[in-house]
Design an enzyme around this catalytic site. Structure first.
Site, PDB file in Angstrom:
ATOM      1  N   ILE A  15       1.218   0.292 -14.120  1.00  0.00           N
ATOM      2  CA  ILE A  15       0.864   1.657 -14.541  1.00  0.00           C
ATOM      3  C   ILE A  15       2.056   2.320 -15.235  1.00  0.00           C
ATOM      4  CG2 ILE A  15      -0.134   3.852 -13.781  1.00  0.00           C
ATOM      5  CD1 ILE A  15      -1.073   2.327 -11.206  1.00  0.00           C
ATOM      6  N   ASN A  38       8.880  -6.603  -9.106  1.00  0.00           N
ATOM      7  CA  ASN A  38       7.468  -6.970  -9.259  1.00  0.00           C
ATOM      8  C   ASN A  38       7.017  -6.818 -10.706  1.00  0.00           C
ATOM      9  OD1 ASN A  38       5.097  -7.947  -8.011  1.00  0.00           O
ATOM     10  ND2 ASN A  38       4.182  -5.902  -8.105  1.00  0.00           N
ATOM     11  N   ASP A  61      17.993  -0.681  -7.964  1.00  0.00           N
ATOM     12  CA  ASP A  61      17.076  -0.366  -6.866  1.00  0.00           C
ATOM     13  C   ASP A  61      17.050   1.158  -6.726  1.00  0.00           C
ATOM     14  OD1 ASP A  61      15.936   0.178  -4.397  1.00  0.00           O
ATOM     15  OD2 ASP A  61      16.999  -1.435  -3.345  1.00  0.00           O
ATOM     16  N   SER A 128      -2.660   7.539  -3.858  1.00  0.00           N
ATOM     17  CA  SER A 128      -3.770   6.586  -3.941  1.00  0.00           C
ATOM     18  C   SER A 128      -5.003   7.134  -3.228  1.00  0.00           C
ATOM     19  CB  SER A 128      -3.321   5.287  -3.274  1.00  0.00           C
ATOM     20  OG  SER A 128      -4.410   4.445  -3.042  1.00  0.00           O
ATOM     21  N   TYR A 153       0.802   0.111   4.040  1.00  0.00           N
ATOM     22  CA  TYR A 153       0.817   0.598   2.659  1.00  0.00           C
ATOM     23  C   TYR A 153       0.193   1.986   2.574  1.00  0.00           C
ATOM     24  CZ  TYR A 153      -0.496   1.496  -2.127  1.00  0.00           C
ATOM     25  OH  TYR A 153      -0.678   2.126  -3.343  1.00  0.00           O
ATOM     26  N   LYS A 157       1.758   6.091   1.645  1.00  0.00           N
ATOM     27  CA  LYS A 157       1.269   7.100   0.682  1.00  0.00           C
ATOM     28  C   LYS A 157       1.015   8.425   1.400  1.00  0.00           C
ATOM     29  CE  LYS A 157       1.634   4.557  -2.876  1.00  0.00           C
ATOM     30  NZ  LYS A 157       2.744   4.798  -3.805  1.00  0.00           N
TER      31      LYS A 157
HETATM   32  P1  NAD Z   1       3.671  -2.521  -9.991  1.00  0.00           P
HETATM   33  O1  NAD Z   1       4.147  -3.358  -8.862  1.00  0.00           O
HETATM   34  O2  NAD Z   1       3.118  -3.184 -11.197  1.00  0.00           O
HETATM   35  O3  NAD Z   1       4.851  -1.545 -10.478  1.00  0.00           O
HETATM   36  C1  NAD Z   1       5.827  -1.066  -9.608  1.00  0.00           C
HETATM   37  C2  NAD Z   1       7.171  -1.268 -10.281  1.00  0.00           C
HETATM   38  O4  NAD Z   1       8.190  -0.736  -9.430  1.00  0.00           O
HETATM   39  C3  NAD Z   1       7.516  -2.731 -10.512  1.00  0.00           C
HETATM   40  O5  NAD Z   1       7.952  -2.898 -11.848  1.00  0.00           O
HETATM   41  C4  NAD Z   1       8.647  -3.023  -9.521  1.00  0.00           C
HETATM   42  O6  NAD Z   1       9.558  -3.973 -10.022  1.00  0.00           O
HETATM   43  C5  NAD Z   1       9.265  -1.648  -9.363  1.00  0.00           C
HETATM   44  N1  NAD Z   1       9.930  -1.400  -8.084  1.00  0.00           N
HETATM   45  C6  NAD Z   1       9.403  -1.473  -6.834  1.00  0.00           C
HETATM   46  N2  NAD Z   1      10.304  -1.095  -5.923  1.00  0.00           N
HETATM   47  C7  NAD Z   1      11.438  -0.782  -6.613  1.00  0.00           C
HETATM   48  C8  NAD Z   1      12.719  -0.308  -6.241  1.00  0.00           C
HETATM   49  N3  NAD Z   1      13.061  -0.090  -4.963  1.00  0.00           N
HETATM   50  N4  NAD Z   1      13.633  -0.073  -7.212  1.00  0.00           N
HETATM   51  C9  NAD Z   1      13.338  -0.280  -8.506  1.00  0.00           C
HETATM   52  N5  NAD Z   1      12.139  -0.717  -8.934  1.00  0.00           N
HETATM   53  C10 NAD Z   1      11.199  -0.965  -7.972  1.00  0.00           C
HETATM   54  O7  NAD Z   1       2.627  -1.480  -9.384  1.00  0.00           O
HETATM   55  P2  NAD Z   1       1.608  -0.511 -10.126  1.00  0.00           P
HETATM   56  O8  NAD Z   1       0.244  -1.068  -9.978  1.00  0.00           O
HETATM   57  O9  NAD Z   1       2.107  -0.160 -11.459  1.00  0.00           O
HETATM   58  O10 NAD Z   1       1.679   0.746  -9.150  1.00  0.00           O
HETATM   59  C11 NAD Z   1       2.546   1.830  -9.411  1.00  0.00           C
HETATM   60  C12 NAD Z   1       2.407   2.852  -8.331  1.00  0.00           C
HETATM   61  O11 NAD Z   1       1.045   3.269  -8.239  1.00  0.00           O
HETATM   62  C13 NAD Z   1       2.785   2.378  -6.920  1.00  0.00           C
HETATM   63  O12 NAD Z   1       3.413   3.439  -6.252  1.00  0.00           O
HETATM   64  C14 NAD Z   1       1.439   2.072  -6.281  1.00  0.00           C
HETATM   65  O13 NAD Z   1       1.486   2.194  -4.891  1.00  0.00           O
HETATM   66  C15 NAD Z   1       0.575   3.150  -6.898  1.00  0.00           C
HETATM   67  N6  NAD Z   1      -0.846   2.794  -6.932  1.00  0.00           N
HETATM   68  C16 NAD Z   1      -1.244   1.636  -7.527  1.00  0.00           C
HETATM   69  C17 NAD Z   1      -2.611   1.313  -7.553  1.00  0.00           C
HETATM   70  C18 NAD Z   1      -3.078   0.017  -8.154  1.00  0.00           C
HETATM   71  O14 NAD Z   1      -4.191  -0.411  -7.824  1.00  0.00           O
HETATM   72  N7  NAD Z   1      -2.331  -0.614  -9.036  1.00  0.00           N
HETATM   73  C19 NAD Z   1      -3.540   2.196  -6.985  1.00  0.00           C
HETATM   74  C20 NAD Z   1      -3.088   3.379  -6.389  1.00  0.00           C
HETATM   75  C21 NAD Z   1      -1.732   3.668  -6.384  1.00  0.00           C
HETATM   76  C1  WQD Z   2     -12.304  -3.936  -5.161  1.00  0.00           C
HETATM   77  C2  WQD Z   2     -13.643  -4.501  -4.683  1.00  0.00           C
HETATM   78  C3  WQD Z   2     -13.472  -5.960  -2.804  1.00  0.00           C
HETATM   79  C4  WQD Z   2     -11.343  -9.190  -4.765  1.00  0.00           C
HETATM   80  C5  WQD Z   2      -7.016  -1.743  -3.290  1.00  0.00           C
HETATM   81  C6  WQD Z   2      -6.103  -1.069  -2.300  1.00  0.00           C
HETATM   82  C7  WQD Z   2      -6.062   0.407  -2.534  1.00  0.00           C
HETATM   83  C8  WQD Z   2      -5.720   0.726  -3.985  1.00  0.00           C
HETATM   84  C9  WQD Z   2      -6.583  -0.022  -4.933  1.00  0.00           C
HETATM   85  C10 WQD Z   2      -3.353   1.073  -4.214  1.00  0.00           C
HETATM   86  C11 WQD Z   2     -13.770  -4.512  -3.168  1.00  0.00           C
HETATM   87  C12 WQD Z   2     -13.992  -6.692  -4.007  1.00  0.00           C
HETATM   88  C13 WQD Z   2     -11.991  -8.001  -4.521  1.00  0.00           C
HETATM   89  C14 WQD Z   2     -12.094 -10.407  -4.716  1.00  0.00           C
HETATM   90  C15 WQD Z   2     -14.061  -9.130  -4.236  1.00  0.00           C
HETATM   91  N1  WQD Z   2      -4.377   0.339  -4.326  1.00  0.00           N
HETATM   92  N2  WQD Z   2     -13.316  -7.974  -4.262  1.00  0.00           N
HETATM   93  N3  WQD Z   2     -13.431 -10.313  -4.464  1.00  0.00           N
HETATM   94  O1  WQD Z   2      -9.999  -2.763  -2.130  1.00  0.00           O
HETATM   95  O2  WQD Z   2     -10.559  -0.854  -3.687  1.00  0.00           O
HETATM   96  O3  WQD Z   2      -8.290  -1.232  -3.111  1.00  0.00           O
HETATM   97  O4  WQD Z   2      -6.573  -1.416  -4.603  1.00  0.00           O
HETATM   98  O5  WQD Z   2      -3.224   2.169  -3.777  1.00  0.00           O
HETATM   99  O6  WQD Z   2      -5.123   0.931  -1.673  1.00  0.00           O
HETATM  100  O7  WQD Z   2      -6.602  -1.324  -1.005  1.00  0.00           O
HETATM  101  O8  WQD Z   2      -9.440  -2.878  -4.619  1.00  0.00           O
HETATM  102  O9  WQD Z   2      -9.524  -4.643  -6.298  1.00  0.00           O
HETATM  103  O10 WQD Z   2      -8.931  -5.261  -3.920  1.00  0.00           O
HETATM  104  O11 WQD Z   2     -11.263  -4.597  -4.467  1.00  0.00           O
HETATM  105  O12 WQD Z   2     -15.276  -9.115  -3.993  1.00  0.00           O
HETATM  106  O13 WQD Z   2     -11.568 -11.495  -4.898  1.00  0.00           O
HETATM  107  O14 WQD Z   2     -13.731  -5.854  -5.112  1.00  0.00           O
HETATM  108  O15 WQD Z   2     -14.119  -6.389  -1.646  1.00  0.00           O
HETATM  109  O16 WQD Z   2     -15.091  -4.225  -2.861  1.00  0.00           O
HETATM  110  P1  WQD Z   2      -9.644  -1.948  -3.301  1.00  0.00           P
HETATM  111  P2  WQD Z   2      -9.709  -4.413  -4.853  1.00  0.00           P
END
Ligand code: NAD
Ligand code: WQD
Length: 339
Positions: A15, A38, A61, A128, A153, A157
């Site tokens: 993101i 990551n 970091d 989230s 996790y 949040k």
């Molecule tokens: P991501 O892992 O792709 O990106 C996170 C980045 O942070 C990575 O590039 C990683 O290298 C860096 N990072 C982690 N810890 C670090 C540290 N201590 N110092 C420096 N860099 C560090 O994850 P994302 O999907 O882009 O998610 C971004 C944010 O959004 C996170 O806080 C995640 O919890 C939140 N979020 C993600 C989702 C999702 O489904 N992707 C949903 C809801 C919330």
């Molecule tokens: C979506 C749907 C699965 C994989 C997670 C985190 C949540 C948030 C978003 C960060 C569900 C189904 C999945 C597969 C499947 N992240 N599924 N087969 O569960 O909504 O949430 O990501 O904050 O905190 O828990 O997302 O993509 O894992 O699943 O059927 O191989 O797809 O059961 O219904 P989820 P997801």
């Protein structure tokens, strides 16, 4: 006029990288802090390819106070921070709770401390929809009650949001937007940046694209006996570029605030899709067949949840422009383009 500098922790991640593009597009100067734990460093070159501008990158970091102070010292004119850096895998957090609290909570605490000493007062925090747990009603507003966390996790949040609320209360003029993301999917239209899961993906869409590519043999649908239209779980899947743009809107909203504030915003499309709808749409828009089977329920899955995004629309002047179809098209284009 000099461009406003925005520090983006985790700016090389999924993101974060899309948000860096949108910050450049909106005339800001993003500065990335990411230690690539990551993500991949070549994403930075891709950002330059897309935008024609090279962001300044600090491979540190962000929970290391001295390193963070050095960045703020070098850029005395940082206007605001978008804090993405965190671990995000629910399953992994069950096995490594300390690691999750240490990175996700400690990095935020360090950031707040450093922001205070450098008098930086604008912060966007990645929260989230996981904070809502299994809601009583599937469509959630920002006033839907926050539930007890079911994973470390999720707890990080909730604790993060609490820490920010308390810190704003105690501050003179700290302004914070808590952005509660629903399910981000898709990739930049250029297919130069996108999601890069390490190892076996936990999330649905990267599992789908890796299966279509032949990296995974078969997708398992986790349960088809839920009380939903087709028996599979419902989520609100949002295009990552729409999500990224919301961060730019949040920054300009923070800029308009005169007094301290800590507000939460749901970032979703307002529409739910079942797992089977996602699979069918993926097959349709990309004209292919996906190898999948129905399996048992996945422990801990929320049955159905989607956003009421009207607050973000009214207050942040933000709404989604991409459809789920666009997102699934872009996810597949990206998967095929990953080197
Ligand atoms: P991501 O892992 O792709 O990106 C996170 C980045 O942070 C990575 O590039 C990683 O290298 C860096 N990072 C982690 N810890 C670090 C540290 N201590 N110092 C420096 N860099 C560090 O994850 P994302 O999907 O882009 O998610 C971004 C944010 O959004 C996170 O806080 C995640 O919890 C939140 N979020 C993600 C989702 C999702 O489904 N992707 C949903 C809801 C919330
Ligand atoms: C979506 C749907 C699965 C994989 C997670 C985190 C949540 C948030 C978003 C960060 C569900 C189904 C999945 C597969 C499947 N992240 N599924 N087969 O569960 O909504 O949430 O990501 O904050 O905190 O828990 O997302 O993509 O894992 O699943 O059927 O191989 O797809 O059961 O219904 P989820 P997801």
């Amino acid at each position: 006029m000099a461009k406003r500098k925005i520090l983006v922790t985790g700016g090389a991640g999924y993101i974060g990288s899309h948000t860096v593009v949108e910050l450049f597009n909106a005339g800001y100067e993003p500065i990335i802090v990411d230690d690539f734990r990551n993500s991949q460093s070549w994403i930075i070159d891709r950002l330059a390819q897309i935008t024609g501008e090279s962001p300044k990158v600090y491979q540190i970091d962000c929970s290391d106070e001295n390193s963070m102070k050095a960045v703020f010292n070098e850029h005395s004119d940082i206007f605001g921070v978008i804090h993405f850096a965190a671990y995000k895998a629910v399953g992994e957090s069950m096995n490594e709770p300390v690691m999750y609290y240490q990175n996700n909570v400690n990095s935020l605490a360090v950031l707040l401390k450093v922001m205070k000493s450098f008098k930086v007062n604008h912060l966007v925090f990645s929260s989230s929809c996981t904070v809502y747990g299994e809601p009583k009603h599937p469509i959630v507003t920002e006033s839907t009650p926050i539930q007890n966390a079911t994973s470390p996790y999720g707890a990080t949040k909730i604790v993060g949001e609490q820490l920010l609320n308390f810190t704003v209360n105690a501050s003179a003029n700290l302004k914070v937007a808590l952005l509660r993301y629903f399910n981000p999917i898709g990739a930049h239209e250029s297919a130069l940046i996108g999601e890069l899961p390490q190892g076996v993906p936990n999330n649905l869409v990267p599992y789908i694209t890796q299966t279509a590519k032949g990296i995974r043999e078969m997708l398992t649908v986790h349960g088809s006996d839920y009380e939903t239209s087709d028996g599979t779980c419902i989520r609100d899947y949002i295009h990552v570029v729409d999500l990224a743009k919301a961060h730019v809107n949040a920054i300009s909203w923070l800029l308009q605030q005169e007094n301290k504030v800590c507000e939460a915003f749901n970032l979703g499309t307002g529409k739910g899709s079942t797992v089977l709808e996602i699979i069918n749409t993926f097959e349709e828009v990309n004209d292919l067949k996906l190898n999948y089977k129905i399996g048992p329920r996945r422990e801990g899955d929320v049955v159905q949840i989607w956003a009421d995004p009207s607050k973000a629309k009214e207050v942040l002047n933000w709404q989604c422009n991409y459809s789920v179809k666009d997102a699934l098209l872009h996810s597949w284009k990206w998967e095929q383009n990953i080197k």
